[in-house]
Design an enzyme around this catalytic site. Sequence first.
Site, PDB file in Angstrom:
ATOM      1  N   MET A   1     -20.911  33.697 -10.684  1.00 57.70           N
ATOM      2  CA  MET A   1     -21.439  34.954 -10.150  1.00 57.70           C
ATOM      3  C   MET A   1     -20.622  35.449  -8.959  1.00 57.70           C
ATOM      4  O   MET A   1     -20.410  36.649  -8.797  1.00 57.70           O
ATOM      5  CB  MET A   1     -22.917  34.780  -9.750  1.00 57.70           C
ATOM      6  CG  MET A   1     -23.895  35.036 -10.868  1.00 57.70           C
ATOM      7  SD  MET A   1     -23.641  36.628 -11.674  1.00 57.70           S
ATOM      8  CE  MET A   1     -23.967  37.768 -10.338  1.00 57.70           C
TER       9      MET A   1
ATOM     10  N   SER B   1     -19.064  31.928  -3.404  1.00 60.30           N
ATOM     11  CA  SER B   1     -18.055  32.906  -3.832  1.00 60.30           C
ATOM     12  C   SER B   1     -17.116  32.400  -4.926  1.00 60.30           C
ATOM     13  O   SER B   1     -16.498  33.196  -5.617  1.00 60.30           O
ATOM     14  CB  SER B   1     -17.237  33.373  -2.635  1.00 60.30           C
ATOM     15  OG  SER B   1     -16.509  32.284  -2.135  1.00 60.30           O
TER      16      SER B   1
ATOM     17  N   THR C   1     -29.844  33.162  -6.130  1.00 62.29           N
ATOM     18  CA  THR C   1     -29.965  31.750  -6.517  1.00 62.29           C
ATOM     19  C   THR C   1     -31.345  31.468  -7.111  1.00 62.29           C
ATOM     20  O   THR C   1     -32.330  32.084  -6.696  1.00 62.29           O
ATOM     21  CB  THR C   1     -29.741  30.874  -5.262  1.00 62.29           C
ATOM     22  OG1 THR C   1     -28.461  31.187  -4.713  1.00 62.29           O
ATOM     23  CG2 THR C   1     -29.806  29.386  -5.582  1.00 62.29           C
TER      24      THR C   1
ATOM     25  N   LYS D   1     -26.211  25.226 -16.895  1.00 62.85           N
ATOM     26  CA  LYS D   1     -27.250  25.730 -15.984  1.00 62.85           C
ATOM     27  C   LYS D   1     -28.132  24.568 -15.536  1.00 62.85           C
ATOM     28  O   LYS D   1     -28.602  23.775 -16.340  1.00 62.85           O
ATOM     29  CB  LYS D   1     -28.083  26.824 -16.660  1.00 62.85           C
ATOM     30  CG  LYS D   1     -29.145  27.403 -15.722  1.00 62.85           C
ATOM     31  CD  LYS D   1     -29.701  28.709 -16.239  1.00 62.85           C
ATOM     32  CE  LYS D   1     -30.885  29.203 -15.415  1.00 62.85           C
ATOM     33  NZ  LYS D   1     -30.557  29.450 -14.003  1.00 62.85           N
TER      34      LYS D   1
ATOM     35  N   THR E   1     -31.159  40.092 -11.323  1.00 60.98           N
ATOM     36  CA  THR E   1     -30.897  41.372 -10.660  1.00 60.98           C
ATOM     37  C   THR E   1     -30.746  42.538 -11.645  1.00 60.98           C
ATOM     38  O   THR E   1     -30.485  43.663 -11.218  1.00 60.98           O
ATOM     39  CB  THR E   1     -29.612  41.266  -9.805  1.00 60.98           C
ATOM     40  OG1 THR E   1     -28.606  40.657 -10.598  1.00 60.98           O
ATOM     41  CG2 THR E   1     -29.837  40.463  -8.547  1.00 60.98           C
TER      42      THR E   1
ATOM     43  N   GLY F   1     -35.098  31.028 -13.421  1.00 65.73           N
ATOM     44  CA  GLY F   1     -35.793  31.810 -12.395  1.00 65.73           C
ATOM     45  C   GLY F   1     -36.435  33.058 -12.980  1.00 65.73           C
ATOM     46  O   GLY F   1     -37.532  33.463 -12.578  1.00 65.73           O
ATOM     47  N   THR F   2     -35.754  33.660 -13.953  1.00 59.44           N
ATOM     48  CA  THR F   2     -36.296  34.867 -14.599  1.00 59.44           C
ATOM     49  C   THR F   2     -37.578  34.535 -15.361  1.00 59.44           C
ATOM     50  O   THR F   2     -38.564  35.280 -15.282  1.00 59.44           O
ATOM     51  CB  THR F   2     -35.262  35.452 -15.588  1.00 59.44           C
ATOM     52  OG1 THR F   2     -34.011  35.552 -14.921  1.00 59.44           O
ATOM     53  CG2 THR F   2     -35.693  36.816 -16.095  1.00 59.44           C
TER      54      THR F   2
ATOM     55  N   PRO G   1     -34.429  36.618  -8.818  1.00 62.32           N
ATOM     56  CA  PRO G   1     -33.954  35.616  -9.777  1.00 62.32           C
ATOM     57  C   PRO G   1     -33.207  36.247 -10.944  1.00 62.32           C
ATOM     58  O   PRO G   1     -32.485  35.565 -11.662  1.00 62.32           O
ATOM     59  CB  PRO G   1     -35.229  34.924 -10.244  1.00 62.32           C
ATOM     60  CG  PRO G   1     -36.354  35.825  -9.863  1.00 62.32           C
ATOM     61  CD  PRO G   1     -35.890  36.620  -8.679  1.00 62.32           C
TER      62      PRO G   1
ATOM     63  N   HIS H   1     -29.822  29.654 -21.995  1.00 61.34           N
ATOM     64  CA  HIS H   1     -28.675  29.723 -21.073  1.00 61.34           C
ATOM     65  C   HIS H   1     -27.637  28.666 -21.448  1.00 61.34           C
ATOM     66  O   HIS H   1     -27.949  27.691 -22.120  1.00 61.34           O
ATOM     67  CB  HIS H   1     -29.128  29.480 -19.628  1.00 61.34           C
ATOM     68  CG  HIS H   1     -29.855  30.633 -19.022  1.00 61.34           C
ATOM     69  ND1 HIS H   1     -31.212  30.795 -19.148  1.00 61.34           N
ATOM     70  CD2 HIS H   1     -29.415  31.694 -18.286  1.00 61.34           C
ATOM     71  CE1 HIS H   1     -31.583  31.902 -18.514  1.00 61.34           C
ATOM     72  NE2 HIS H   1     -30.512  32.474 -17.986  1.00 61.34           N
TER      73      HIS H   1
HETATM   74  N1  LIG Z   1     -30.147  36.485  -9.858  1.00 60.18           N
HETATM   75  C1  LIG Z   1     -29.403  36.624 -10.926  1.00 60.18           C
HETATM   76  O1  LIG Z   1     -29.403  37.672 -11.576  1.00 60.18           O
HETATM   77  C2  LIG Z   1     -28.543  35.483 -11.318  1.00 60.18           C
HETATM   78  C3  LIG Z   1     -28.722  34.276 -10.718  1.00 60.18           C
HETATM   79  N2  LIG Z   1     -27.908  33.230 -10.978  1.00 60.18           N
HETATM   80  C4  LIG Z   1     -28.119  32.034 -10.182  1.00 60.18           C
HETATM   81  O2  LIG Z   1     -27.104  31.995  -9.174  1.00 60.18           O
HETATM   82  C5  LIG Z   1     -26.771  30.650  -8.876  1.00 60.18           C
HETATM   83  C6  LIG Z   1     -25.271  30.446  -9.065  1.00 60.18           C
HETATM   84  O3  LIG Z   1     -24.961  30.653 -10.419  1.00 60.18           O
HETATM   85  P1  LIG Z   1     -23.458  30.491 -10.950  1.00 60.18           P
HETATM   86  O4  LIG Z   1     -22.538  31.399 -10.224  1.00 60.18           O
HETATM   87  O5  LIG Z   1     -23.549  30.575 -12.425  1.00 60.18           O
HETATM   88  O6  LIG Z   1     -23.166  28.971 -10.518  1.00 60.18           O
HETATM   89  P2  LIG Z   1     -21.773  28.237 -10.281  1.00 60.18           P
HETATM   90  O7  LIG Z   1     -22.068  26.769 -10.370  1.00 60.18           O
HETATM   91  O8  LIG Z   1     -20.718  28.810 -11.144  1.00 60.18           O
HETATM   92  O9  LIG Z   1     -21.423  28.592  -8.759  1.00 60.18           O
HETATM   93  C7  LIG Z   1     -22.142  28.121  -7.672  1.00 60.18           C
HETATM   94  C8  LIG Z   1     -21.410  28.498  -6.404  1.00 60.18           C
HETATM   95  O10 LIG Z   1     -22.216  28.114  -5.298  1.00 60.18           O
HETATM   96  C9  LIG Z   1     -21.464  27.274  -4.433  1.00 60.18           C
HETATM   97  N3  LIG Z   1     -22.368  26.329  -3.783  1.00 60.18           N
HETATM   98  C10 LIG Z   1     -23.145  25.375  -4.335  1.00 60.18           C
HETATM   99  N4  LIG Z   1     -23.842  24.719  -3.375  1.00 60.18           N
HETATM  100  C11 LIG Z   1     -23.493  25.290  -2.193  1.00 60.18           C
HETATM  101  C12 LIG Z   1     -23.849  25.064  -0.842  1.00 60.18           C
HETATM  102  N5  LIG Z   1     -24.713  24.079  -0.499  1.00 60.18           N
HETATM  103  N6  LIG Z   1     -23.311  25.855   0.113  1.00 60.18           N
HETATM  104  C13 LIG Z   1     -22.424  26.837  -0.205  1.00 60.18           C
HETATM  105  N7  LIG Z   1     -22.031  27.088  -1.468  1.00 60.18           N
HETATM  106  C14 LIG Z   1     -22.562  26.326  -2.455  1.00 60.18           C
HETATM  107  C15 LIG Z   1     -20.432  26.604  -5.339  1.00 60.18           C
HETATM  108  O11 LIG Z   1     -19.336  26.142  -4.581  1.00 60.18           O
HETATM  109  P3  LIG Z   1     -18.463  24.852  -5.072  1.00 60.18           P
HETATM  110  O12 LIG Z   1     -17.931  25.241  -6.405  1.00 60.18           O
HETATM  111  O13 LIG Z   1     -17.454  24.692  -4.002  1.00 60.18           O
HETATM  112  O14 LIG Z   1     -19.458  23.711  -5.154  1.00 60.18           O
HETATM  113  C16 LIG Z   1     -20.072  27.801  -6.229  1.00 60.18           C
HETATM  114  O15 LIG Z   1     -19.203  28.668  -5.547  1.00 60.18           O
HETATM  115  C17 LIG Z   1     -27.648  29.789  -9.781  1.00 60.18           C
HETATM  116  O16 LIG Z   1     -28.801  29.411  -9.074  1.00 60.18           O
HETATM  117  C18 LIG Z   1     -28.019  30.732 -10.916  1.00 60.18           C
HETATM  118  O17 LIG Z   1     -29.223  30.400 -11.534  1.00 60.18           O
HETATM  119  C19 LIG Z   1     -26.899  33.344 -11.884  1.00 60.18           C
HETATM  120  C20 LIG Z   1     -26.687  34.515 -12.541  1.00 60.18           C
HETATM  121  C21 LIG Z   1     -27.487  35.683 -12.318  1.00 60.18           C
HETATM  122  O1  LIG Z   2     -27.884  30.507 -14.106  1.00 60.09           O
HETATM  123  C1  LIG Z   2     -27.678  31.580 -14.718  1.00 60.09           C
HETATM  124  O2  LIG Z   2     -26.639  31.772 -15.340  1.00 60.09           O
HETATM  125  C2  LIG Z   2     -28.719  32.616 -14.660  1.00 60.09           C
HETATM  126  N1  LIG Z   2     -29.723  32.449 -13.853  1.00 60.09           N
HETATM  127  C3  LIG Z   2     -30.797  33.339 -13.613  1.00 60.09           C
HETATM  128  C4  LIG Z   2     -32.121  32.706 -13.936  1.00 60.09           C
HETATM  129  O3  LIG Z   2     -32.314  31.508 -13.667  1.00 60.09           O
HETATM  130  O4  LIG Z   2     -33.006  33.395 -14.454  1.00 60.09           O
HETATM  131  C5  LIG Z   2     -30.584  34.702 -14.210  1.00 60.09           C
HETATM  132  C6  LIG Z   2     -29.786  34.733 -15.468  1.00 60.09           C
HETATM  133  O5  LIG Z   2     -30.570  34.593 -16.577  1.00 60.09           O
HETATM  134  C7  LIG Z   2     -28.558  33.844 -15.453  1.00 60.09           C
END
Ligand SMILES: NC(=O)C1=CN([C@@H]2O[C@H](COP(=O)(O)OP(=O)(O)OC[C@H]3O[C@@H](n4cnc5c(N)ncnc54)[C@H](OP(=O)(O)O)[C@@H]3O)[C@@H](O)[C@H]2O)C=CC1
Ligand SMILES: O=C(O)C1=N[C@H](C(=O)O)C[C@H](O)C1
Length: 225
Positions: free
Chosen positions: A17, A13, A82, A142, A108, A148-149, A106, A138
């Site tokens: 994202m 959270s 994730t 990252k 949305t 993932g996409t 991967p 990216h």
């Molecule tokens: N599906 C989609 O459309 C998209 C997917 N993603 C994916 O989403 C994931 C997160 O991206 P993003 O928000 O940019 O990353 P960030 O690094 O900004 O955030 C990651 C979050 O996950 C938390 N976290 C990490 N490890 C754990 C754990 N073991 N247990 C609980 N919480 C954990 C972190 O907490 P803390 O800071 O306390 O470590 C932080 O809140 C990535 O894998 C990314 O590729 C991203 C964008 C779009």
């Molecule tokens: O980590 C990101 O930021 C993103 N991750 C996803 C991926 O791995 O495809 C989706 C998006 O492109 C952003």
Amino acid sequence: MSAKNIPVGINGSSGKMGKMLRKAILQDGTFYLSAARNTNSDTTLQTLCKMAKIIFDFSSPKGTIALLEETTKHSTKVIIGTTGFNDKQMLYLKKMAKKNAILYAPNTTIGATALALASKAIEQILPSSFDTTILDIHHKDKKDAPSGTALMISQQISRTHDHTTIRAGKSIGEHQVMFFGEDEEITLSHKVTSRKPFALGAIKAAKWLLNKESGSLYSMQDVFL
Ligand SMILES: NC(=O)C1=CN([C@@H]2O[C@H](COP(=O)(O)OP(=O)(O)OC[C@H]3O[C@@H](n4cnc5c(N)ncnc54)[C@H](OP(=O)(O)O)[C@@H]3O)[C@@H](O)[C@H]2O)C=CC1
Ligand SMILES: O=C(O)C1=N[C@H](C(=O)O)C[C@H](O)C1
């Protein structure tokens, strides 16, 4: 339970994202955030799963696996956004989807879902002599590559193809699928300019998953098609 009374949780959270999702959940109004967790938060996985009907997971592969171990005890549904899972972890996701309703996305966005389908349609027309590559761009923080996409699109394309990855600057996310022929080229491209489309797609997926039972690992194609 009326639609506006559905409690949801976020794993990850405090991340980029997670923060965008918080805003989007409030604006959408269908759900309310009942629990949220990060790496070091006081909220336990047990509390997160007990308090939410659906959990949005945008954390890390380790974070997702730990979450799924707990969700099965509570039948909590999960939208996994994730990325970066290895083959063994992907098998685990598929195994868990037989016990719990899980959607793995991967990406949305409707745009990336369309890009994957369009790539499939085009490659079926082109001769095998066309060189094919999937490019993902990216931001430099990252962790996973290819994205993932890119791997999701890759699964739609049966011909041999390359991956090209750029990790630089602040790019939020761009994917291109390129087909190179003798004297002609095709490029399909999708780019987001904010994280809002990811959050809106995740919420759409959660509304869809509400009425689904466990079975196979669902995808955004199931939601949009
Ligand atoms: N599906 C989609 O459309 C998209 C997917 N993603 C994916 O989403 C994931 C997160 O991206 P993003 O928000 O940019 O990353 P960030 O690094 O900004 O955030 C990651 C979050 O996950 C938390 N976290 C990490 N490890 C754990 C754990 N073991 N247990 C609980 N919480 C954990 C972190 O907490 P803390 O800071 O306390 O470590 C932080 O809140 C990535 O894998 C990314 O590729 C991203 C964008 C779009
Ligand atoms: O980590 C990101 O930021 C993103 N991750 C996803 C991926 O791995 O495809 C989706 C998006 O492109 C952003």
